[in-house]
Write an enzyme that holds these catalytic residues in place. Structure first.
Site, PDB file in Angstrom:
ATOM      1  CE  LYS A 112      53.348   5.831 124.586  1.00  0.00           C
ATOM      2  NZ  LYS A 112      53.612   6.937 125.510  1.00  0.00           N
TER       3      LYS A 112
HETATM    4  C1  LIG Z   1      53.987   6.901 126.828  1.00  0.00           C
HETATM    5  C2  LIG Z   1      54.443   8.193 127.405  1.00  0.00           C
HETATM    6  C3  LIG Z   1      55.379   8.220 128.447  1.00  0.00           C
HETATM    7  C4  LIG Z   1      55.924   6.959 129.080  1.00  0.00           C
HETATM    8  O1  LIG Z   1      56.767   6.257 128.206  1.00  0.00           O
HETATM    9  P1  LIG Z   1      57.163   4.746 128.504  1.00  0.00           P
HETATM   10  O2  LIG Z   1      57.911   4.296 127.317  1.00  0.00           O
HETATM   11  O3  LIG Z   1      55.865   4.009 128.681  1.00  0.00           O
HETATM   12  O4  LIG Z   1      57.958   4.736 129.753  1.00  0.00           O
HETATM   13  C5  LIG Z   1      55.806   9.454 128.907  1.00  0.00           C
HETATM   14  N1  LIG Z   1      55.311  10.604 128.395  1.00  0.00           N
HETATM   15  C6  LIG Z   1      54.410  10.607 127.409  1.00  0.00           C
HETATM   16  C7  LIG Z   1      53.896  11.907 126.903  1.00  0.00           C
HETATM   17  C8  LIG Z   1      53.951   9.406 126.871  1.00  0.00           C
HETATM   18  O5  LIG Z   1      53.054   9.425 125.873  1.00  0.00           O
END
Ligand SMILES: *Cc1c(COP(=O)(O)O)cnc(C)c1O
Length: 498
Positions: A112
């Protein structure tokens, strides 16, 4: 310009789309046209740095921003103070034709950060551009990782307060501590009694309540979102797909124009959608492989054409993927349906009213051209972490392990020989308990607190604890708010003092 997936709003500039977060009447902003490179142009990025690729990509999509504004944002986000690797998103060779793209070198140890380190800058410029002088209150619903990444991105940003809602008992201990120890006067954290979908729905509801919106307006406040429904979150994620390809090209691992696969551990469908945009921009991609955990609503959808959220919610060891309503799918369906806003509206209404909808075969055919989907259960996930560690010495986190297992199953089924990059979406230290158990056996946790588990994992793997998680035990817990999903709006009022 940006348009609504539901054809229910005027077209807006990039700055307006980023400032608004989502379409006020419901729906998500999407670019009217996706800018595209020729193969020659794309391959000319071969010797570019991450920052240079970011500059190129963002400039194409944000044509109401000046070059200088984009450059300042890129520099402020992707530097060695925020990321503990000079390449920002390095690739590691795992075995044969499999690579891992480490997207967790940012301050909060999950992917993120790749977007949330830059988005606050894009938002600040957006506000200036449209002459917005009201205070912005960012509301975030998090399944664990977005929350801390958003808090880090927005803390101390002038003119902004941020409130994060996370599912009480629905995130890992480390994730919770990361959030509740955030020290900054413009950050607020609330545990909601419910699961992630409850949090997300409650926050979406707050956005759609007219009366409350007016009340905020009178108090000089505008709401916005840092979830991946905001275009400013999605856009920066396109960059690392192009960057990964260029690293492989530069290192001679692929030839000019060769198509590769990306495997994406998926929840809200934001990360994988960014890869799809990269493909549309001209990046040579063979297949996007969408990996789910036991909450396999997407896998079922891609294999049957019916989206059905009426099912039990499973709390897994990959909590950031514990999602039954995958918001960004709406953008993908909009594209796959040839921009049929009426159809999207109808499906989203069905989803809200009955918990499901079915799409036409022609759309499934279009999807099948570019995307494959699968899932891994809890036992497979754990087994994969243990096996990959003992075979290669590489430590996967639980989310990345879901991706790896789904890729292994895909390979077995298809024999696809394309070089493949698996997105590593979190540092294994972020999910220390599950990872240590998977590689060191069920007794490895006995008698250890969170911090001792981090230490043990570090010793076992020979890797240093991620810097973002190192001193958690020395930080005081500053946020203790908790509420029911029905009381989210009241909680916001109490925080904002209105
Ligand atoms: C948010 C997240 C995901 C999922 O990503 P999306 O963009 O919501 O599909 C997968 N793995 C981790 C570690 C995340 O923080």
């Amino acid at each position: 310009m940006y348009t609504s997936t539901r054809d229910n709003y005027d077209i807006v500039s990039a700055a307006q789309a980023i400032k608004l977060g989502m379409v006020p009447a419901g729906g998500l902003f999407v670019p009217e046209k996706i800018p595209c490179f020729s193969l020659q142009e794309m391959m000319s990025l071969r010797d570019s740095t991450y920052q240079e690729i970011a500059q190129r990509v963002l400039t194409l999509f944000l044509d109401d921003y000046t070059e200088e504004e984009i450059q300042t944002s890129v520099k402020a986000a992707y530097n060695e103070k925020n990321f503990n690797h000079p390449l920002i998103a390095p690739l590691k060779h795992l075995r044969e034709k499999t690579y891992v793209m480490e997207l967790w070198h940012g301050p909060t140890a999950a992917f993120k950060d790749m977007a949330l380190q830059i988005m606050p800058h894009l938002l600040s410029y957006a506000k200036k551009k449209v002459g917005e002088e009201r205070e912005t209150v960012i509301l975030v619903a998090t399944s664990g990782d977005t929350g801390k990444a958003a808090l880090e991105g927005f803390k101390d940003v002038p003119g902004v307060r941020i409130i994060v809602f996370y599912p009480h008992k629905g995130v890992s201990k480390i994730q919770e501590l990361q959030m509740t120890t955030t020290s900054s006067s413009n950050t607020f954290v609330v545990a909601v009694k419910g699961n992630f979908d409850d949090c997300q729905n409650a926050v979406k509801k707050v956005f759609s309540e007219r009366e409350f919106g007016n009340e905020l307006k009178r108090a000089g406040i505008e709401l916005s979102s840092a979830n991946s429904i905001n275009w400013g979150r999605l856009l920066p994620q396109i960059v690392y797909y192009i960057n990964a390809y260029m690293q492989l090209l530069k290192d001679g691992k692929i030839s000019f124009g060769e198509k590769i696969n990306f495997v994406v551990p998926t929840g809200n469908f934001g990360n994988i959608l960014a890869a799809w945009y990269a493909l549309q921009m001209g990046l040579p991609i063979n297949k996007l492989i969408c990996a789910s955990n036991e909450n396999k609503v997407l896998t079922d959808f891609f294999n049957t054409g019916r989206y059905d959220r009426n099912r039990g919610f499973v709390q897994t060891t990959s909590p950031s993927m514990d999602i039954l309503i995958s918001s960004n799918l709406e953008r993908f369906l909009y594209e796959m349906s040839g921009h049929d806003g009426e159809k999207i509206s109808a499906w989203m209404q069905e989803l809200a009213e009955n918990g499901g909808f079915r799409v036409d075969q022609s759309i499934m055919d279009a999807i099948g051209e570019v995307l494959a989907a699968g899932y891994a259960d809890e036992i497979e996930t754990k087994e994969t972490i243990g096996r990959v560690f003992s075979e290669t010495g590489y430590t996967l986190d639980t989310h990345t392990a879901v991706g790896m297992k789904v890729y292994e199953k895909y390979l077995e089924k298809t024999g696809d020989s394309a070089l493949t990059v698996v997105d590593a979406t979190a540092s294994p230290f972020k999910f220390n308990n599950s990872v240590l158990q998977a590689i060191a056996g069920p007794d490895a946790l006995i008698g250890k607190d969170e911090y001792e588990v981090l230490q043990a994992l570090s010793e076992y793997t020979g890797q240093p604890v991620h810097p973002g998680l190192r001193d958690l035990d020395k930080k005081p817990v500053l946020h203790r708010r908790i509420c029911t999903k029905e009381k989210v709006q009241e909680e916001i009022k109490s925080i904002l003092n209105i």
